[in-house]
Write an enzyme that holds these catalytic residues in place. Structure first.
Site, PDB file in Angstrom:
ATOM      1  N   CYS A  77     -43.300  23.067 -30.014  1.00 17.17           N
ATOM      2  CA  CYS A  77     -44.179  22.146 -30.732  1.00 17.17           C
ATOM      3  C   CYS A  77     -45.040  21.357 -29.755  1.00 17.17           C
ATOM      4  O   CYS A  77     -44.543  20.839 -28.753  1.00 17.17           O
ATOM      5  CB  CYS A  77     -43.351  21.192 -31.589  1.00 17.17           C
TER       6      CYS A  77
ATOM      7  N   ARG B 137     -35.055  32.900 -36.203  1.00 16.47           N
ATOM      8  CA  ARG B 137     -34.355  32.032 -35.247  1.00 16.47           C
ATOM      9  C   ARG B 137     -33.212  31.335 -35.962  1.00 16.47           C
ATOM     10  O   ARG B 137     -33.408  30.693 -36.997  1.00 16.47           O
ATOM     11  CB  ARG B 137     -35.301  31.002 -34.630  1.00 16.47           C
TER      12      ARG B 137
ATOM     13  N   ARG C  20     -39.241  25.380 -21.575  1.00 13.47           N
ATOM     14  CA  ARG C  20     -39.561  24.358 -20.567  1.00 13.47           C
ATOM     15  C   ARG C  20     -40.046  24.960 -19.256  1.00 13.47           C
ATOM     16  O   ARG C  20     -40.933  24.417 -18.600  1.00 13.47           O
ATOM     17  CB  ARG C  20     -38.348  23.458 -20.325  1.00 13.47           C
TER      18      ARG C  20
ATOM     19  N   ALA D 207     -43.598  26.016 -34.130  1.00  9.84           N
ATOM     20  CA  ALA D 207     -43.193  25.858 -35.524  1.00  9.84           C
ATOM     21  C   ALA D 207     -44.403  25.412 -36.338  1.00  9.84           C
ATOM     22  O   ALA D 207     -44.922  24.315 -36.154  1.00  9.84           O
ATOM     23  CB  ALA D 207     -42.072  24.828 -35.627  1.00  9.84           C
TER      24      ALA D 207
ATOM     25  N   SER E 210     -41.228  31.023 -25.883  1.00 14.51           N
ATOM     26  CA  SER E 210     -40.550  30.463 -27.048  1.00 14.51           C
ATOM     27  C   SER E 210     -41.477  29.493 -27.775  1.00 14.51           C
ATOM     28  O   SER E 210     -42.311  28.832 -27.154  1.00 14.51           O
ATOM     29  CB  SER E 210     -39.297  29.724 -26.572  1.00 14.51           C
ATOM     30  N   PRO E 211     -41.351  29.392 -29.102  1.00 12.63           N
ATOM     31  CA  PRO E 211     -42.169  28.422 -29.833  1.00 12.63           C
ATOM     32  C   PRO E 211     -41.897  27.006 -29.335  1.00 12.63           C
ATOM     33  O   PRO E 211     -40.738  26.599 -29.229  1.00 12.63           O
ATOM     34  CB  PRO E 211     -41.711  28.579 -31.285  1.00 12.63           C
TER      35      PRO E 211
ATOM     36  N   TYR F 299     -33.607  22.050 -39.288  1.00 15.83           N
ATOM     37  CA  TYR F 299     -34.693  22.017 -40.252  1.00 15.83           C
ATOM     38  C   TYR F 299     -34.222  22.664 -41.565  1.00 15.83           C
ATOM     39  O   TYR F 299     -33.056  23.004 -41.716  1.00 15.83           O
ATOM     40  CB  TYR F 299     -35.948  22.662 -39.659  1.00 15.83           C
TER      41      TYR F 299
END
Length: 361
Positions: free
Chosen positions: A30, A235, A329, A62, A27-28, A187
């Site tokens: 940051c 997403r 994670r 992102a 998963s993306p 966002y």
């Protein structure tokens, strides 16, 4: 008895011209480790090690479509041609080790101009290196993100959409074979979707049809420049976790419409619209969103959120709740999670590992 055609975590899947070697995606995440948006050695090791570890899909964090669209000054960027080659270098390594390189492109909206999480995550004042933020409405996020954004004009909207188009072109030039538009986590695009942050009275605000307009137009514009052969994905935050706000039913309907625009898969996350949402987090807590959108919008989905155990991930695929499992994670804790999962599930041969590690694999 299991047959080779039964879906499971280590069964390959083809989407468009891309075949993933299993159903596990990174998963993306940051990293807040760029300078002027440039990818560097940290990103090479962070993303590359997950490809070596057996993930089928590695999606870069992102990546801001404009400087003002960054969450923090350390965000990755794709607003300039100089960003292309550093990303391409990483993507070449990812492909060399059998994974598909992807990227998530994003604009942070009213949550932009913040310090990095380990610096507190609060909004930066302009005299501390911050910048003015924009949003559908002049409503601050709240908490320590209390900067009041400027309400976007239609000229501003067109500029951001053009920035997404330019970013998609650069993503392709950098060798990405999977594109994700970030419409989640409070966002900019999510801010248009949610009535909590969108109180406009023009054609971009009000009812459902108007609140989804920015997302639909941005999708259509980016899809027009992204090759048909490569997966084009979105997403979504499937729920604001606030009564009367953005919810799963609206997400299903939006997903139907996104599919009609050429979107291939919905990455099903949630939350992020407001700081005080009551999120019922727990193992696999967002999986029902992926299952419902997959079934009712008839589109491929990725499940994400508190997925940590091999049997848990395998069951999501076997039961048809999602087509892919994205992990974040758990991949930070264990870059070689796919290899360990393959052994636990009896598919060790599916993740043979790099020859350099053969003595220990």
């Amino acid at each position: 008895m299991e047959t080779k055609n039964d879906p499971h975590l280590f069964q390959p899947i083809a989407i468009k011209s891309v075949t993933l070697r299993n159903r596990i995606g990174v998963s993306p995440m940051c990293q807040y480790s760029s300078e002027d948006g440039l990818a560097n050695d940290w990103h090479l090791v962070h993303l590359g090690s997950r490809a070596v570890g057996g993930a089928a899909l590695v999606i870069a964090e992102a990546t801001a479509v404009s400087p003002e669209g960054r969450i923090t000054p350390g965000d990755a960027g794709i607003w300039a041609d100089e960003h292309i080659e550093p990303i391409a270098r990483i993507n070449r390594f990812i492909k060399q080790h059998g994974a598909v390189p992807g990227i998530q492109i994003a604009h942070a909206g009213r949550k932009a101009s913040a310090t990095r999480p380990w610096e507190g995550g609060a909004h930066l004042a302009d005299n501390q290196g911050g910048w003015p933020t924009v949003a559908p409405s002049a409503i601050p996020f709240g908490g320590n993100l209390n900067k009041v954004p400027r309400e976007m004009t239609e000229t501003d909207i067109a500029k951001v959409q053009n920035d997404f188009v330019a970013a998609a072109k650069r993503a392709l030039a950098a060798g990405n074979e999977w594109l994700e538009l970030h419409f989640a986590h409070g966002y900019l695009t999510h801010e248009f979707l949610s009535p909590l942050s969108n109180q406009r009275t023009d054609r971009y605000g009000g009812g459902f049809e108007n609140r989804i307009r920015f997302a639909m137009e941005t999708t259509r514009a980016a899809r027009a420049v992204w090759p048909e052969k490569f997966p084009f994905t979105v997403r979504l935050s499937c729920s604001d976790w606030v009564p009367g706000a953005w919810d799963i039913e609206q997400s299903v309907e939006l997903s139907r419409r996104l599919k009609a625009e050429g979107v291939d898969l919905i990455d099903c996350s949630s939350g992020g619209a407001v700081p005080d949402a009551k999120i019922a987090a727990g193992p696999g807590y967002q999986v029902p969103f992926a299952e419902k959108i997959r079934r009712e919008a008839n589109i491929a989905t990725a499940a994400v959120g508190a997925i940590t155990e091999p049997k848990q991930a395998d069951e999501i695929i076997r039961s048809g709740k999602a087509d892919l499992v994205y992990m974040a994670r758990e991949f930070l804790r264990d870059p070689y999670w796919p290899a360990h999962a393959a052994r636990e599930l009896g598919h060790a041969e599916k993740v043979p590992g790099p020859i350099q590690y053969a003595r220990a694999w």
